[in-house]
Write an enzyme that holds these catalytic residues in place. Sequence first.
Site, PDB file in Angstrom:
ATOM      1  CE  LYS A 218      -9.238   3.436   9.239  1.00  0.00           C
ATOM      2  NZ  LYS A 218      -9.802   2.212   9.256  1.00  0.00           N
TER       3      LYS A 218
ATOM      4  N   GLY B 148       0.666  -1.237   0.081  1.00  0.00           N
ATOM      5  CA  GLY B 148      -0.029  -0.093   0.090  1.00  0.00           C
ATOM      6  C   GLY B 148       0.831   1.169   0.054  1.00  0.00           C
TER       7      GLY B 148
ATOM      8  CG  ASP C 197      -5.859   0.279  11.579  1.00  0.00           C
ATOM      9  OD1 ASP C 197      -4.679  -0.347  11.754  1.00  0.00           O
ATOM     10  OD2 ASP C 197      -6.419  -0.215  10.648  1.00  0.00           O
TER      11      ASP C 197
ATOM     12  CG  ASP D  39      -0.961   1.720   3.549  1.00  0.00           C
ATOM     13  OD1 ASP D  39      -0.521   1.436   4.530  1.00  0.00           O
ATOM     14  OD2 ASP D  39      -1.498   0.684   2.531  1.00  0.00           O
TER      15      ASP D  39
END
Length: 178
Positions: free
Chosen positions: A129, A42, A101, A98
């Site tokens: 996040k 990613g 979280d 990328d």
Amino acid sequence: MSEKIRVLLSEEEVDRRIQEIGEQINRDYEGKSVHLICVLKGGVFFMCELAKRIKVPVSLDFMSVSSYGDETSSSGVVRIVKDLDQPLEGKDVIIVEDIIDSGRTLYYLMDILKKRNPKSMRLCTLLDKPERRVKDVKVDYTCFNIPDEFVVGYGLDYAQKYRNLPFIGVVEFDDADK
């Protein structure tokens, strides 16, 4: 079950913010060189765009670490799929990711890389996040803090689909197909 993609961040918003982060890195590393480590798969879209905006000398390397598989949430099991090609000793390193979280993957990765004696190590992410964090990782450069939704595009995927979208989108599942 089918899915549709709702735009969260437009291509223009993403491009503008990557430019701003590149300018910050230029200021922070003025007179130095920087070694970018891309976390595959990613991170490659983001790192390529970021590297084009960095004016100090740049070297690149790639590492693949997995904790997702084909799921929409981190499994918590982290494994190295591809290790670095170059040593890190004495280098100013920026890990380019990328999305962060839970923080599990980066916590594990940074612990491994610190033992390789870089001169410095910072973390740069396209998306963060922070409310999902279960491991404490310090993010030095963040393009966007986003809500707890499953996102794709700009390198992020769902079961290997949607990486090539030029924007950040939210995957919305249509349960009516069940």
